[in-house]
Design a protein around this motif. Sequence first.
Motif, PDB file in Angstrom:
ATOM      1  N   HIS A   7     -12.963  -2.957   1.177  1.00  0.00           N
ATOM      2  CA  HIS A   7     -12.670  -1.995   2.225  1.00  0.00           C
ATOM      3  C   HIS A   7     -11.516  -2.600   3.017  1.00  0.00           C
ATOM      4  N   ALA A   8     -10.334  -1.973   2.940  1.00  0.00           N
ATOM      5  CA  ALA A   8      -9.126  -2.557   3.516  1.00  0.00           C
ATOM      6  C   ALA A   8      -9.305  -2.945   4.977  1.00  0.00           C
ATOM      7  N   GLN A   9      -9.885  -2.070   5.771  1.00  0.00           N
ATOM      8  CA  GLN A   9     -10.039  -2.363   7.189  1.00  0.00           C
ATOM      9  C   GLN A   9     -10.961  -3.556   7.413  1.00  0.00           C
ATOM     10  N   LEU A  10     -11.960  -3.697   6.592  1.00  0.00           N
ATOM     11  CA  LEU A  10     -12.951  -4.756   6.762  1.00  0.00           C
ATOM     12  C   LEU A  10     -12.554  -6.069   6.088  1.00  0.00           C
ATOM     13  N   HIS A  11     -11.982  -6.009   4.889  1.00  0.00           N
ATOM     14  CA  HIS A  11     -11.730  -7.207   4.087  1.00  0.00           C
ATOM     15  C   HIS A  11     -10.281  -7.696   4.070  1.00  0.00           C
ATOM     16  N   LEU A  12      -9.329  -6.869   4.512  1.00  0.00           N
ATOM     17  CA  LEU A  12      -7.932  -7.258   4.381  1.00  0.00           C
ATOM     18  C   LEU A  12      -7.152  -7.273   5.695  1.00  0.00           C
ATOM     19  N   LEU A  13      -7.213  -6.202   6.461  1.00  0.00           N
ATOM     20  CA  LEU A  13      -6.375  -6.099   7.659  1.00  0.00           C
ATOM     21  C   LEU A  13      -6.707  -7.183   8.670  1.00  0.00           C
ATOM     22  N   ASP A  14      -5.662  -7.771   9.223  1.00  0.00           N
ATOM     23  CA  ASP A  14      -5.742  -8.839  10.219  1.00  0.00           C
ATOM     24  C   ASP A  14      -6.294 -10.153   9.681  1.00  0.00           C
ATOM     25  N   ARG A  15      -6.439 -10.290   8.378  1.00  0.00           N
ATOM     26  CA  ARG A  15      -6.873 -11.581   7.805  1.00  0.00           C
ATOM     27  C   ARG A  15      -5.689 -12.537   7.785  1.00  0.00           C
ATOM     28  N   ASP A  30      -0.847  -7.194   7.873  1.00  0.00           N
ATOM     29  CA  ASP A  30      -0.606  -6.089   8.800  1.00  0.00           C
ATOM     30  C   ASP A  30      -0.953  -4.742   8.191  1.00  0.00           C
ATOM     31  N   ASP A  31      -0.788  -4.617   6.890  1.00  0.00           N
ATOM     32  CA  ASP A  31      -0.972  -3.329   6.231  1.00  0.00           C
ATOM     33  C   ASP A  31      -1.219  -3.560   4.747  1.00  0.00           C
ATOM     34  N   VAL A  32      -1.642  -2.526   4.056  1.00  0.00           N
ATOM     35  CA  VAL A  32      -1.816  -2.598   2.608  1.00  0.00           C
ATOM     36  C   VAL A  32      -1.027  -1.463   1.964  1.00  0.00           C
ATOM     37  N   GLU A  33      -0.602  -1.706   0.741  1.00  0.00           N
ATOM     38  CA  GLU A  33       0.099  -0.696  -0.049  1.00  0.00           C
ATOM     39  C   GLU A  33      -0.824  -0.318  -1.198  1.00  0.00           C
ATOM     40  N   LEU A  34      -1.004   0.973  -1.405  1.00  0.00           N
ATOM     41  CA  LEU A  34      -1.906   1.444  -2.451  1.00  0.00           C
ATOM     42  C   LEU A  34      -1.141   2.043  -3.608  1.00  0.00           C
ATOM     43  N   ASP A  35      -1.651   1.852  -4.807  1.00  0.00           N
ATOM     44  CA  ASP A  35      -1.149   2.540  -5.993  1.00  0.00           C
ATOM     45  C   ASP A  35      -2.037   3.768  -6.165  1.00  0.00           C
ATOM     46  N   SER A  48       2.994  -8.147   5.413  1.00  0.00           N
ATOM     47  CA  SER A  48       2.935  -9.047   6.556  1.00  0.00           C
ATOM     48  C   SER A  48       4.314  -9.050   7.201  1.00  0.00           C
ATOM     49  N   GLY A  49       4.388  -8.530   8.415  1.00  0.00           N
ATOM     50  CA  GLY A  49       5.701  -8.392   9.049  1.00  0.00           C
ATOM     51  C   GLY A  49       6.539  -7.458   8.212  1.00  0.00           C
ATOM     52  N   ARG A  50       7.673  -7.939   7.742  1.00  0.00           N
ATOM     53  CA  ARG A  50       8.553  -7.130   6.890  1.00  0.00           C
ATOM     54  C   ARG A  50       8.439  -7.505   5.418  1.00  0.00           C
ATOM     55  N   GLU A  51       7.556  -8.428   5.110  1.00  0.00           N
ATOM     56  CA  GLU A  51       7.424  -8.919   3.733  1.00  0.00           C
ATOM     57  C   GLU A  51       6.324  -8.186   2.977  1.00  0.00           C
TER      58      GLU A  51
END
Length: 97
Positions: A7-15, A30-35, A48-51
């Motif tokens: 779950h992106a909000q729970l497991h990825l964002l702000d890690r 900061d964000d995730v990109e989905l296919d 992360s930032g601009r990367e």
Amino acid sequence: MSGKVLHAQLHLLDRQLIDQATGELLGKVDDVELDLDADPPVVSALISGRERIPAVQVMEIGTAVKIVPAELNLTRGDDWVERHVIDKIPGAGDAPE
């Protein structure tokens, strides 16, 4: 179907992002990109930032996200803040790191 459900909000964002080889702290997710063409949709990159960090560079997801940073410059923003803000504070050059 194989893989791990995240779950992106729970497991990825702000890690915290950590260099797998050195343990260096590199930034935060900061964000995730989905296919969206995949069935079901999958995370293709972390931002992360601009990367953009391609999913193949993500080695482990736990309390932090361990990555192989390769050619990424994830500390660019930190370097700018240090040069243009922190270094201008009187006495900042005398502080131990």
